[in-house]
Design an enzyme around this catalytic site. Structure first.
Site, PDB file in Angstrom:
ATOM      1  N   ASP A 115       0.818  -1.205   0.000  1.00 31.23           N
ATOM      2  CA  ASP A 115       0.000   0.000   0.000  1.00 31.23           C
ATOM      3  C   ASP A 115       0.854   1.257   0.000  1.00 31.23           C
ATOM      4  O   ASP A 115       1.512   1.562   0.988  1.00 31.23           O
ATOM      5  CB  ASP A 115      -0.916  -0.021   1.223  1.00 31.23           C
ATOM      6  CG  ASP A 115      -1.932   1.103   1.224  1.00 31.23           C
ATOM      7  OD1 ASP A 115      -1.892   1.949   0.305  1.00 31.23           O
ATOM      8  OD2 ASP A 115      -2.760   1.150   2.137  1.00 31.23           O
ATOM      9  N   ASP A 329      -0.650   7.990  -7.192  1.00 33.85           N
ATOM     10  CA  ASP A 329      -1.016   6.850  -6.350  1.00 33.85           C
ATOM     11  C   ASP A 329      -1.200   5.603  -7.193  1.00 33.85           C
ATOM     12  O   ASP A 329      -2.069   5.548  -8.063  1.00 33.85           O
ATOM     13  CB  ASP A 329      -2.307   7.169  -5.595  1.00 33.85           C
ATOM     14  CG  ASP A 329      -2.742   6.031  -4.694  1.00 33.85           C
ATOM     15  OD1 ASP A 329      -1.858   5.379  -4.094  1.00 33.85           O
ATOM     16  OD2 ASP A 329      -3.951   5.770  -4.598  1.00 33.85           O
TER      17      ASP A 329
END
Length: 448
Positions: A115, A329
């Site tokens: 992540d 991201d």
């Protein structure tokens, strides 16, 4: 227990880092002289432990897109936290990649979600007073000769933000996620071993801080055991391995046509010297440091549609002339732009496209067109970051959502801008946290 909001956002493309490290040398002195490389496996790939053959391709796409919006909502919340604000640590629904690595002596393999929107790495541990199911055995710290708990005065403990010392001088952490999932446990140190594709070669890094979770719950998938934090904060794996990788990592995400089943191909992530991005076609843009430090911020100055350039403007997000107005991201599928700027972009595209416009029956996308072959004749979209112009792949900007329907994968959002992983497809993207820059190189990611 005191909890403080450090965000990590809903991960949206659940691409899974299956840490199959292809290290090129045996590590001595804990140095990673030649770097190392890992496979990135999309969560919906047949190679992923999260693969569900009963879900249709259309449903997989809709699920990924909804994760994008959910993730964005948590990026937005964390972007407005002031230094004096006290809130719980909210992290994203863990995301699009899975990573395999081993912890302890002897090494115990864990399968965790990688992540880039989280800093803390954690895994479920024995004794587990409240845990979700996982396919592999839980890590038992009592069986690791190299395991040690972190004291309350360690820098790792103080950098987490949501910690307490109810058990003497043992740092206890607490992290909650956007979907009400959570983990509570002891902050600790142990050896992390990254296995190479050659079983005789390993990268073993001692004294890596991680969370040993004894109370964990929520919607985590039962094939995984926790999270690998790849964010920009102090306690992330990236910064903890700074001496070994010198602040460098890169990845190359394979562009997979959205309307077709995801194949067995894998993307890759590189660390250290293996993360070099070089060549005459490389462009670089400054990496902006701002709070929360977990996220990676860039400056977006504008977007071009063909030969018409739109200057980036937003009353809710800092404008193109200010610092760090967009987050890059790898865990968000779609690219999200503030409403008012998106409206200008959409209007310009509508004026430039002659195909028949069609409504998206799911209500997810604003701009869609009829298509007999999964494509339309659309102008090139180029994003203009400071000192770096990126011409986006047509297959990543207009994608076939279902048969006969092609939609723009850039969508409007409130008060947030995110450069998602579809737009990043087929670029080798290098992060250099020492030089504070991100570099882009057009690439065939099947070769990386």
């Amino acid at each position: 227990m005191k909890m403080n909001t450090k965000s990590s956002t809903f991960l949206s493309t659940f691409v899974f880092l299956t840490l199959l490290v292809s290290c090129r040398n045996t590590i001595s002195d804990h140095r990673v002289e030649n770097g190392f490389t890992l496979h990135l496996i999309h969560r919906d790939s047949p190679l992923s432990p999260l693969y569900n053959s009963s879900i249709t391709q259309s449903n997989r796409l809709i699920n990924a897109f909804h994760r994008s919006f959910s993730r964005a909502s948590f990026f937005k919340k964390s972007s407005f936290v002031t230094p004096n604000t006290i809130r719980s640590d909210i992290s994203p629904i863990p995301g699009e990649y899975i990573m395999k690595l081993s912890i302890g002596t002897p090494p115990v393999e864990i399968v965790a979600i990688a992540d880039t929107g989280s800093d803390l790495t954690w895994t479920q541990c024995e004794p587990c007073l409240n845990c979700f199911e996982q396919s592999s055995p839980l890590f038992d710290s009592k069986k690791s000769s190299s395991y040690k708990t972190a004291g309350c005065d360690t820098k790792e403990c103080t950098s987490i933000g949501s910690s307490s010392c109810v058990k003497g001088n043992v740092c206890e952490y607490q992290m909650s996620y956007g979907d009400q999932s959570y983990t509570i446990g002891d902050l600790a140190f142990d050896i992390f071993t990254f296995p190479s594709t050659n079983s005789s070669e390993n990268v073993a890094i001692p004294n890596v801080a991680f969370g040993c979770g004894h109370h964990n719950g929520g919607t985590f998938n039962n094939h995984t055991s926790g999270i690998i934090g790849l964010g920009g904060g102090d306690v992330s794996i990236i910064n903890q391995l700074d001496k070994e990788i010198n602040g460098k990592f890169s990845y190359c995400l394979i562009s997979i046509p959205l309307g077709s089943p995801i194949s067995n191909v894998t993307s890759h992530i590189n660390f250290g010297s293996s993360a070099s991005v070089s060549g005459p076609d490389v462009v670089s843009t400054p990496l902006i440091k701002k709070e929360p430090s977990t996220f990676y911020y860039l400056n977006l100055e504008g977007v071009s549609v063909g030969n018409r350039t739109l200057k980036f403007k937003s009353s809710k997000v800092s404008s193109g002339g200010e610092e760090g107005n967009i987050i890059i991201d790898s865990g968000t599928t779609l690219t999200l732009l503030p409403n008012e700027f998106y409206s200008s972009l959409e209007s310009t595209l509508v004026d430039s496209i002659s195909a028949t416009r069609k409504e998206d029956p799911s209500g997810t996308f604003r701009l869609c067109y009829e298509s007999k072959n999964g494509t339309i004749d659309a102008p090139t979209i180029t994003t203009h970051f400071t000192n770096a112009d990126l011409e986006l792949s047509p297959s990543s900007t207009f994608a076939q959502i279902e048969e006969g329907l092609v939609c723009l994968t850039i969508v409007p959002a409130d008060e947030i801008a995110i450069f998602g992983n579809l737009a990043q497809g087929n670029f080798l993207i290098g992060y250099d946290l020492v030089a504070n820059k991100i570099s882009f190189k057009p690439a065939d990611c099947t070769k990386y």
